[in-house]
Design an enzyme around this catalytic site. Structure first.
Site: not given
Ligand code: NDP
Ligand SMILES: Nc1nc2c(c(=O)[nH]1)N=C([C@H](O)[C@@H](O)CO)CN2
Length: 237
Positions: A149
């Protein structure tokens, strides 16, 4: 003339959905991609969001999405590459397939969408056009449990630099690198406490801080090739 839409990939849930709803509130038409059909998509559709199914786990899936996107619109104000898969490393036989899946969603999909959809951004009659990559704090630090990742997010950071140089001055290309912004459904209080202690700000702020950063990038006509940290001071701990 109606405003050009903003595309958010992975916009059905969580951060992507929050940003989609805030962009709608700010008057932007929105297109989202979603991987799995969900009841909560109906509320977005009722607000006029175009919802396109997409699985970026294969090149064919990415190219199929791009083709359908081009039948949906002939112009885009911005593309937000939010779709992401936070799967931890699997030590077994699935390690290679896991890495490939994360490479495709975090790197190949943004790469191919940016290349094939440049014409949609160029057709936008508005003065500003943007590409925003959703990265992660760990892209610069690595991760012991999410090696694939973190590495593919680091690759996405490099795509930010290349596309920013290639697409200037007509299209700005930037990234947002959050740390823990919102918990996962399965995260318990002990996890939350431990995670909060990792940053100087000691909080889990929720998706609003990401939208503030996206809004800044969309509104600023002099920023390109940067990654905005939104991490509560993780680097200070
Ligand atoms: N949440 C956090 O605290 C953090 C988030 N981030 C980044 O911010 C962004 C949003 O985070 P978050 O909302 O938690 O993300 P999620 O893990 O909820 O993923 C976002 C969406 O990506 C879709 N997805 C996953 N795999 C695929 C694929 N192969 N093809 C198409 N769509 C796909 C999922 O669709 P479905 O649900 O339909 O499977 C999901 O709804 C991400 O890029 C994440 O890496 C970075 C650091 C911290
Ligand atoms: N696609 C996603 N990316 C990440 C997620 C997640 O829920 N979906 N969550 C994190 C965590 O919050 C991490 O930042 C905790 O240390 C990171 N990326």
């Amino acid at each position: 003339m109606s405003a050009s839409p903003i595309l958010i990939t992975g916009g059905a849930r969580r951060l992507g959905r929050h940003c989609a709803e805030r962009l709608l509130d700010d008057g932007h038409p929105v297109i989202i991609s979603y991987r799995r059909e969900r009841d909560e998509l109906e509320a977005l559709r009722r607000r006029g969001v175009a919802t396109l199914q997409a699985d970026f786990a294969s090149e064919a899936g990415i190219l199929d999405f791009i083709a359908r996107l081009k039948t949906e619109t002939d112009t885009l104000r911005a593309i937000v590459h939010n779709a992401s898969d936070w799967t931890p490393d699997s030590p077994g036989d699935d390690a290679g397939a896991n890495f490939e899946r994360l490479f495709r969603v975090h790197m190949q999909a943004p790469y191919l969408i940016n290349l094939h959809c440049r014409e949609l951004l160029a057709a936008c009659p508005e003065p500003l056009r943007d590409i925003v990559h959703m990265s992660d704090y760990v892209a610069r630090r690595g991760s012991k449990k999410h090696v694939a990742y973190a590495a593919t997010k680091a690759g996405l950071d490099n795509l930010t630099l290349s596309f920013a140089a290639m697409y200037a001055p007509s299209i700005q290309v930037n990234a947002i690198a959050p740390a823990l912004v919102m918990l996962g459904e399965d995260d318990d209080a002990a996890y939350a406490e431990k995670a909060m202690a990792k940053s100087a700000m000691r909080m889990i702020p929720g998706p609003g801080v990401v939208y503030q950063s996206l809004r800044y990038l969309l509104d600023n006509r002099y920023v390109t090739g940067v990654t905005l940290p939104v991490d509560g001071g993780r680097h200070l701990r």
